[in-house]
Design an enzyme around this catalytic site. Structure first.
Site, short mmCIF file in Angstrom:
data_model
loop_
_atom_site.label_atom_id
_atom_site.label_comp_id
_atom_site.label_asym_id
_atom_site.label_seq_id
_atom_site.Cartn_x
_atom_site.Cartn_y
_atom_site.Cartn_z
N LYS A 1 -2.52 -3.73 13.35
CA LYS A 1 -2.28 -3.33 11.96
C LYS A 1 -2.28 -1.81 11.82
CE LYS A 1 -1.94 -4.03 7.49
NZ LYS A 1 -0.68 -4.51 6.94
N GLY B 1 0.83 -1.22 0.00
CA GLY B 1 0.00 0.00 0.00
C GLY B 1 0.85 1.25 0.00
N ASN B 2 2.01 1.19 0.68
CA ASN B 2 2.89 2.35 0.73
C ASN B 2 3.55 2.64 -0.61
OD1 ASN B 2 2.58 3.05 3.51
ND2 ASN B 2 3.70 1.20 4.01
N LYS C 1 -2.31 -7.78 3.78
CA LYS C 1 -2.41 -8.11 2.36
C LYS C 1 -1.46 -9.23 1.96
CE LYS C 1 1.33 -6.01 0.17
NZ LYS C 1 2.26 -6.04 1.23
N LYS D 1 5.63 -10.28 5.64
CA LYS D 1 5.98 -10.70 4.27
C LYS D 1 6.67 -12.07 4.29
CE LYS D 1 6.49 -5.94 2.64
NZ LYS D 1 5.63 -5.42 3.71
#
Length: 312
Positions: free
Chosen positions: A127, A11-12, A211, A273
């Site tokens: 989050k 998103g960043n 995500k 991740k």
């Protein structure tokens, strides 16, 4: 048939304003369409941390200032972010497909993801979403709104919401049918709109699913050959930002366990991740691999020339 790849975009990496995002996604589109041209089936997931926070804040300010404007629940803000980010991505990818004379389309699917209503995450929000605030500002907002804030990677304070694990992707069959027609699909945006199963059917809940976790779940369920998580760095590192930093080209599941125990991966950034890649590789059949790298290096990483490749 080409290899099936799930790509997770941060998103960043999408910018902090609509203008910035429209510009940034052009590079994203180029990298993705280059892979389509090489015959890969591409499914895209993306984050929405900054965007969903921005939407939520804007709707709250509007509702506070004008009683005619209703307060917008968090799942609806998540759905808005899927539409807004998806629109930019599919437009940029569509333009690039035309430019490269490929007879394919790109579509965004508003996607719901089932979570467990008893997930421990609901009692421990972790989050980060939205903008960075100073400690003073965060305390003021927390007092007014009852939000929870945490210090995020030395960059300031951010609001945190629950981050439950994905259990089931509701629109999975639709994703599969779009991919089978040879087109690009953008799905599980922002990790998917979190929903729980009730006697009356599905119901949205205020949370943000990670995500990377949703992209890994998607990659497993759709039987992808590869999961690629695109982030700000070319390779995963241990001793990050220290004089003895070491960039890793390869990682196996046992090494990941060891490095996690030793605390090498930051909770808000690299840890989810690495854990998502670990889950995908561990639960996939055959020779499935995961790669963590930067957007610019995606094509090179698939060829095995860079990035961190995660195998069993």
């Amino acid at each position: 048939m080409g290899k099936r790849i799930v790509i997770a975009l941060g998103g960043n990496a999408l910018g902090n304003s609509p203008e910035e995002q429209l510009e940034l996604v052009k590079n994203t589109a180029k990298a993705i369409v280059d892979l389509v041209k090489e015959g890969y089936e591409i499914i895209i997931g993306h984050g929405n941390g900054p965007q969903v926070g921005m939407i939520n804040l804007a709707m709250e300010i509007a509702a506070n200032e004008n009683e005619k404007i209703p307060a917008m629940p968090f799942p609806e803000c998540g759905a808005m972010s899927q539409g807004y980010i998806g629109y930019h991505l599919q437009q940029a990818i569509g333009n690039e497909l035309k430019k490269q004379k490929l007879d394919k389309t790109c579509v965004t699917l508003v996607t719901q993801v089932v979570v467990d209503k008893n997930d421990k995450a609901f009692s421990n929000p972790t989050k980060p979403i939205g903008s960075f605030y100073s400690e003073e500002e965060s305390k003021k907002i927390a007092k007014e709104k009852g939000y929870t804030f945490v210090e995020d990677s030395g960059r300031g304070y951010r609001r945190v919401v629950a981050s439950p694990l994905p259990v089931e992707i509701v629109e999975l069959n639709t994703v599969e049918s779009v991919v089978k027609t040879g087109n690009v699909v953008i799905t599980v945006g922002g990790g998917g709109i979190p929903v729980i199963k009730t006697d009356k059917g599905l119901e949205g809940v205020p949370a943000v699913i990670d995500k990377d976790a949703s992209s890994a779940k998607l990659a497993l369920d759709i039987k992808a050959d590869m999961l690629i998580i695109l982030t700000a760095v070319e390779k995963v590192a241990i001793n990050f930002n220290k004089p003895n930093q070491e960039n890793l080209s390869k990682l196996n599941l046992a090494e990941i366990d060891k490095y996690i125990k030793e605390g090498h991966f930051a909770k808000g950034s690299m840890l989810p991740k690495v854990e998502a890649c670990q889950r995908f590789v561990a639960q996939s059949g055959g020779n499935a691999v995961a790669i963590i790298t930067s957007l610019e290096k995606a094509a090179e990483a698939i060829k095995g020339n860079t990035g961190t490749v995660i195998t069993k």
